[in-house]
Scaffold this motif. Structure first.
Motif, PDB file in Angstrom:
ATOM      1  N   ASN A  42       0.880  -1.292  -0.038  1.00  0.00           N
ATOM      2  CA  ASN A  42      -0.163   0.045   0.155  1.00  0.00           C
ATOM      3  C   ASN A  42       0.903   1.434   0.074  1.00  0.00           C
ATOM      4  N   LEU A  43       1.826   1.071   0.691  1.00  0.00           N
ATOM      5  CA  LEU A  43       2.862   2.245   0.460  1.00  0.00           C
ATOM      6  C   LEU A  43       3.438   2.406  -0.697  1.00  0.00           C
ATOM      7  N   ASP A  44       3.791   1.430  -1.505  1.00  0.00           N
ATOM      8  CA  ASP A  44       4.190   1.747  -2.851  1.00  0.00           C
ATOM      9  C   ASP A  44       3.108   2.266  -3.854  1.00  0.00           C
ATOM     10  N   LYS A  71       8.712  15.284   3.698  1.00  0.00           N
ATOM     11  CA  LYS A  71       9.124  15.374   2.254  1.00  0.00           C
ATOM     12  C   LYS A  71       8.278  14.178   1.592  1.00  0.00           C
ATOM     13  N   ARG A  72       8.162  12.854   2.188  1.00  0.00           N
ATOM     14  CA  ARG A  72       7.223  11.901   1.694  1.00  0.00           C
ATOM     15  C   ARG A  72       6.503  11.244   2.501  1.00  0.00           C
ATOM     16  N   LEU A  73       5.316  10.901   2.023  1.00  0.00           N
ATOM     17  CA  LEU A  73       4.216  10.243   3.166  1.00  0.00           C
ATOM     18  C   LEU A  73       4.636   8.825   3.118  1.00  0.00           C
ATOM     19  N   SER A  74       4.966   8.180   1.787  1.00  0.00           N
ATOM     20  CA  SER A  74       5.462   7.044   2.037  1.00  0.00           C
ATOM     21  C   SER A  74       6.621   6.467   2.858  1.00  0.00           C
ATOM     22  N   GLY A  75       7.409   7.587   2.974  1.00  0.00           N
ATOM     23  CA  GLY A  75       8.728   7.316   3.558  1.00  0.00           C
ATOM     24  C   GLY A  75       8.556   7.447   5.139  1.00  0.00           C
ATOM     25  N   ARG A  76       7.724   8.306   5.696  1.00  0.00           N
ATOM     26  CA  ARG A  76       7.332   8.273   6.956  1.00  0.00           C
ATOM     27  C   ARG A  76       6.701   7.186   7.533  1.00  0.00           C
ATOM     28  N   LEU A  77       5.680   6.687   6.617  1.00  0.00           N
ATOM     29  CA  LEU A  77       4.729   5.793   6.977  1.00  0.00           C
ATOM     30  C   LEU A  77       5.600   4.303   7.140  1.00  0.00           C
ATOM     31  N   SER A  78       6.601   4.440   6.253  1.00  0.00           N
ATOM     32  CA  SER A  78       7.732   3.331   6.323  1.00  0.00           C
ATOM     33  C   SER A  78       8.344   2.941   7.473  1.00  0.00           C
ATOM     34  N   ILE A 122      -2.168  -2.604  12.345  1.00  0.00           N
ATOM     35  CA  ILE A 122      -2.277  -0.913  12.064  1.00  0.00           C
ATOM     36  C   ILE A 122      -2.869  -0.703  10.536  1.00  0.00           C
ATOM     37  N   SER A 123      -3.523   0.334  10.440  1.00  0.00           N
ATOM     38  CA  SER A 123      -3.964   0.916   9.331  1.00  0.00           C
ATOM     39  C   SER A 123      -3.774   2.427   9.167  1.00  0.00           C
ATOM     40  N   PHE A 124      -4.088   2.958   8.032  1.00  0.00           N
ATOM     41  CA  PHE A 124      -3.730   4.534   7.724  1.00  0.00           C
ATOM     42  C   PHE A 124      -4.605   5.112   6.924  1.00  0.00           C
ATOM     43  N   LYS A 125      -4.766   6.405   6.902  1.00  0.00           N
ATOM     44  CA  LYS A 125      -5.293   7.406   6.094  1.00  0.00           C
ATOM     45  C   LYS A 125      -4.179   8.378   5.759  1.00  0.00           C
ATOM     46  N   CYS A 126      -4.170   8.939   4.789  1.00  0.00           N
ATOM     47  CA  CYS A 126      -3.449  10.350   4.546  1.00  0.00           C
ATOM     48  C   CYS A 126      -3.751  10.951   3.385  1.00  0.00           C
TER      49      CYS A 126
END
Length: 288
Positions: A37-39, A73-80, A97-101
């Motif tokens: 999902n982060l990809d 910088k990057r949402l995907s990076g911080r969530l990773s 864990i789940s997320f919204k952004c």
């Protein structure tokens, strides 16, 4: 002066923005916090040609709303980073864990949208992880001797020493190189003092699939006599302080001896004031 027929009107732009952000989040459905999902986040940003990949996000645990954060910088990076951190903890699993952004334009980030959301959701009694140290940087040596409150994130979900260290190779390793591999291969911080003597010491690693506990048992006997490795609830440290006990320490590696201890606790919320929750930037390195 107010009267029955007149008063003063104050327009709060920031309050309005906070409510609009919350409404935008309400329209989203949480997605599992997985690498796939982060990809997809990056793929979406690329497809939509977004000018900025920064933004704000929400985390949920078992459906409960627990955290609001930002990514400069990057949402995907911080969530990773969060995914990796949680993968190295006991009593919790990334599958919970789940997320919204929301992507936020660069010119809007100056108003600190995450602070607007935090203010709103705290008032509603949500986001417990925003006040329990979840987003903190490594506090450094000045906090090593701090007792944690019972509701601190590290006390609730201590580091998992049975977690496998990524990237180890078998065979003989120079101790200095092995320490660097351990640090990069763990999902929690391993902070240690560098010493020129580590360049002249070798350690044999029998398997590439070793846990943190197994690796520390290999390293500790190779250290100078006055050194020890201390596993605290949120991270691991290694210094020339053999015999020292830490309030949040639960396992010590002193030469060939491994000692278990019961961490000290203070009442819930009491020590949390020592840890100002600070959502760290995804490209920032841990201090040595």
């Amino acid at each position: 002066m107010a009267s029955q027929f007149s008063s003063q009107f104050r327009l709060s732009i920031t309050r309005a923005l906070g409510h609009q952000l919350a409404e935008a989040f309400d329209e989203l459905a949480p997605a599992p916090l997985t690498p796939e999902n982060l990809d997809r986040l990056d793929e979406q940003a690329e497809a939509e040609r977004l000018s900025s990949r920064s933004g704000v996000y929400q985390l949920y645990r078992r459906g409960e709303f627990v955290y609001v954060g930002k990514a400069d910088k990057r949402l995907s990076g911080r969530l990773s980073q969060h995914l990796r951190k949680i993968s190295g903890r006991s009593n919790i699993s990334p599958s919970e864990i789940s997320f919204k952004c929301l992507y936020v334009a660069e010119d809007f980030s100056a108003v600190a949208p995450e602070k607007l959301l935090i203010k709103k959701y705290k008032a509603d009694g949500h986001i417990p992880w925003n006040t329990n140290g979840f987003g903190n940087k490594d506090p450094g040596q000045r906090r090593d001797r701090t007792a944690l409150s019972a509701d601190h994130f590290d006390a609730l979900f201590p580091i998992d020493l049975d977690r496998q260290v990524d990237g180890l190779g078998t065979g003989e390793h120079q101790l200095a190189d092995l320490l660097a591999k351990i640090k990069s291969g763990l999902p929690y911080n391993f902070r240690f003092q560098k010493d020129s003597r580590f360049d002249a010491v070798s350690v044999t690693v029998p398997s590439a699939a070793l846990t943190a506990d197994a690796v520390f048992r290999l390293v500790a006997p190779a250290l100078p006599e006055d050194w020890q490795i201390s596993a605290l609830m949120g991270y691991v440290i290694m210094y020339p302080d053999k015999g020292a006990d830490y309030p949040s320490g639960f396992r010590y590696y002193r030469g060939v001896t491994v000692t278990e201890e019961q961490p000290k606790r203070v009442p819930a919320g009491e020590a949390g004031t020592l840890f100002e929750d600070e959502d760290e930037d995804e490209d920032e390195e841990d201090p040595q």
